[in-house]
Structures are given as structure tokens and as C-alpha cells.
Write a protein that holds these residues in place. Structure first.
Motif, short mmCIF file in Angstrom:
data_model
loop_
_atom_site.label_atom_id
_atom_site.label_comp_id
_atom_site.label_asym_id
_atom_site.label_seq_id
_atom_site.Cartn_x
_atom_site.Cartn_y
_atom_site.Cartn_z
N PHE A 58 48.77 41.40 37.55
CA PHE A 58 47.47 41.56 38.46
C PHE A 58 47.88 39.99 39.02
O PHE A 58 48.10 39.01 37.83
N THR A 59 46.15 39.47 39.70
CA THR A 59 46.30 38.68 40.06
C THR A 59 44.60 38.38 40.38
O THR A 59 43.89 39.11 39.92
N GLY A 60 44.57 36.77 40.51
CA GLY A 60 43.13 36.86 40.07
C GLY A 60 42.07 38.28 41.62
O GLY A 60 40.94 38.54 41.09
N GLU A 61 42.58 37.78 42.79
CA GLU A 61 41.81 38.81 43.77
C GLU A 61 42.62 39.95 43.29
O GLU A 61 40.75 41.25 43.83
N ARG A 62 43.24 40.34 43.05
CA ARG A 62 43.13 42.10 42.20
C ARG A 62 42.03 42.25 41.04
O ARG A 62 41.06 43.08 40.88
N VAL A 63 41.86 41.46 40.10
CA VAL A 63 40.68 41.35 39.55
C VAL A 63 39.57 41.57 39.97
O VAL A 63 38.58 42.96 39.78
N ALA A 64 39.54 40.92 41.26
CA ALA A 64 38.13 40.26 41.96
C ALA A 64 37.82 41.69 42.32
O ALA A 64 36.35 42.47 42.12
N ARG A 65 38.59 43.05 43.28
CA ARG A 65 38.61 44.11 43.65
C ARG A 65 37.88 44.36 42.51
O ARG A 65 37.55 46.14 42.50
N GLU A 66 38.89 44.72 41.28
CA GLU A 66 38.18 45.73 40.67
C GLU A 66 37.00 45.92 39.70
O GLU A 66 36.14 46.35 39.79
N LEU A 67 36.68 44.39 39.55
CA LEU A 67 35.31 43.88 39.04
C LEU A 67 34.45 44.33 40.51
O LEU A 67 33.31 45.04 39.93
N ARG A 73 41.40 30.58 41.99
CA ARG A 73 40.54 29.83 42.80
C ARG A 73 39.30 31.52 43.33
O ARG A 73 38.30 31.51 43.56
N ALA A 74 40.04 32.91 43.65
CA ALA A 74 39.74 34.03 43.76
C ALA A 74 38.48 34.30 43.27
O ALA A 74 37.61 34.24 43.71
N MET A 75 38.86 34.20 41.10
CA MET A 75 37.97 34.87 40.57
C MET A 75 36.74 33.41 41.04
O MET A 75 35.87 34.35 40.69
N LEU A 76 36.67 32.17 41.09
CA LEU A 76 35.86 31.14 41.04
C LEU A 76 35.18 32.05 42.41
O LEU A 76 34.01 31.79 42.28
N ARG A 77 35.43 31.74 43.37
CA ARG A 77 34.35 32.46 44.94
C ARG A 77 33.53 33.45 44.65
O ARG A 77 32.60 33.37 45.25
N TRP A 78 34.53 34.31 43.18
CA TRP A 78 34.11 36.13 43.62
C TRP A 78 32.81 35.66 42.47
O TRP A 78 31.20 36.25 43.40
N GLN A 79 32.86 35.07 41.58
CA GLN A 79 31.91 34.58 40.71
C GLN A 79 30.65 33.71 41.81
O GLN A 79 28.83 34.20 41.56
N ALA A 80 30.44 33.10 42.45
CA ALA A 80 29.57 32.72 43.48
C ALA A 80 28.82 33.65 43.42
O ALA A 80 28.40 33.53 44.01
N ASP A 81 29.97 34.12 44.71
CA ASP A 81 29.38 35.10 45.76
C ASP A 81 28.38 36.30 45.24
O ASP A 81 27.77 36.47 45.67
#
Length: 248
Positions: free
Chosen positions: A107-116, A140-148
């Protein structure tokens, strides 16, 4: 006010916080300011080791309604060939309902963000998500996702999985009742087995913390109760409005 500033400025000490308080009209001598700062547990801890994402300093609130707080974690297992695989588990802490069991080799951060994001489309946006400091969650991908998404995120302290006890308990049940009982040949077989186990866990298996209801039934009960409470509130508001009009 001190808590609000400390939550936004996590690396500010009491002196800088004092400056910001003065700008808002709150003046006190440095001894009193330091004492309050210490009593509220706002002292900035020195960072050691590698850089980690920081959650809020505020206390993690209890989940009293579905969707208020999710917890997530990875569970590791392997195929009979020895190839390692990972399972992303996401649970609702109020109802103990498992929202997903996503299986893959990595898994990558981008994948976790898509699943969430997919889970939010199904269940709505949670107020808070709890996790450890794994690289997938602090990328960084997950931190961006949290902020967005404007989702609150609470990172537990390193080496203290008990702070995320709901998902840890679920992981233990998953391993004991499913993963340790099966020998998997393919990724497709893992996904099929987990799908059946997840349905049973959510809809059949009694949960002692929910008065032996399965999680899905507990969620429906809470949603019905919440709906009734809103309806009662609307009725009382309407009656108060009618009474006020008649009295005029």
C-alpha cells in the motif's frame, strides 16, 4: 483560548503563546502563564529520532454516534507460497462495525487516501480518524488528503498500540477467528474469505460491548434513536413556535 492557540501552533512554547494571548487582550505575568501552561499539559516535547506526524494535543473524545470516529490499521499475513500480504482494516469506533478489509501486497499513501475517499462516499465523513504513525498514514499524500477533506486525525504515541484499542481488539479477532484458521493460495482467495468473514462479523457475530448485538444492528438502533430524537426536537420547536404565536 490557550488551548485553541496551542492546537494551531503545536511547536509554540508558553512565551509565544503568551504573546498571542496578549494580542487577544488576555494579560498575565509569566509565572502564572507558565503555571497554567504546565497544568493544562501543553508543554512541547523534544523531538527524538525520525520526524513523525503530530496529531492534536487535545484529548481524543469518545465516539457516541456512528461516524464520529474511525480507527484504522494494517494486519499482515502471507500466502502459502510465503509471499507477504497486507490488510487495511477500518472500523467505526462507536458501533465496532468493520467498514472495509482491503487486501493487497503493498500500500502507498495515495492508495490509502483513495480507499478512505471511497468509504466516505458510502458512510459519510468522520469527525476524526485514529491511527499509528505508519508511513502510509504520515505520507505527504495522506496529509494533503486530511487537509482537503477537513478530517481530524489523531496519531497515537509511538509504541503504544493500546491507545488505538478498538482496532487492536478487532485485529486480534480477525487473526484468531479467520487468518489463523485458513491457508491461502491466492490473493483472490484471501479477498473472498475476508468478505464472508466481514459479513458475519458485522451482521451475525454477537459483540459483548454492544449487549451481544452484531455491529450492524447496533448501528441501526443508534440511527433510529438519533432520528427519533431529532423528530422530537423538531416537534417541540414547532409547538413552542405555535404557542408563542397564539400568545401574541
Amino acid at each position: 483560548m490557550m488551548h485553541e492557540i496551542a492546537a494551531k501552533r503545536r511547536r509554540f512554547g508558553y512565551r509565544r503563546i503568551g504573546v498571542l494571548l496578549e494580542r487577544e487582550g488576555y494579560r498575565m505575568n509569566h509565572k502564572k502563564l507558565f503555571r497554567l501552561y504546565q497544568e493544562e499539559g501543553l508543554a512541547v516535547k523534544r523531538r527524538k529520532g525520525r520526524k513523525r506526524a503530530l496529531g492534536s494535543r487535545s484529548e481524543m473524545l469518545a465516539a457516541e454516534l456512528p461516524g464520529q470516529r474511525w480507527s484504522l490499521d494494517f494486519v499482515s499475513d502471507s500466502l502459502q507460497s510465503g509471499r507477504r500480504l497486507r490488510i487495511l482494516a477500518v472500523n467505526d469506533d462507536c458501533t465496532r462495525e468493520n467498514l472495509c478489509l482491503i487486501v493487497d501486497f503493498s500500500f502507498t499513501g495515495e492508495r490509502v487516501a483513495r480507499e478512505l475517499s471511497a468509504l466516505i462516499r458510502l458512510y459519510g465523513r468522520p469527525d476524526c480518524i485514529v491511527s499509528d504513525n505508519g508511513t502510509e498514514f504520515t505520507s505527504r499524500a495522506m496529509l494533503r488528503w486530511q487537509a482537503d477533506r477537513k478530517v481530524g486525525w489523531h496519531f497515537i504515541d509511538p509504541g503504544k498500540p493500546q491507545q488505538n484499542g478498538f482496532i487492536e481488539s478487532f485485529n486480534a479477532r480477525l487473526r484468531d477467528e479467520c487468518l489463523n484458521e485458513e491457508v491461502f493460495q491466492t490473493l483472490a482467495e484471501v479477498r473472498s474469505t475476508l468478505g464472508r468473514w466481514r459479513y458475519d462479523y458485522n451482521n451475525v457475530r454477537p459483540h459483548s460491548a454492544l449487549n451481544n448485538q452484531p455491529p450492524a444492528a447496533a448501528r441501526r438502533s443508534l440511527e433510529l434513536r438519533e432520528g427519533s430524537a431529532h423528530a422530537d426536537m423538531a416537534t417541540r420547536t414547532n409547538n413552542d413556535y405555535q404557542t408563542k404565536r397564539l400568545s401574541q
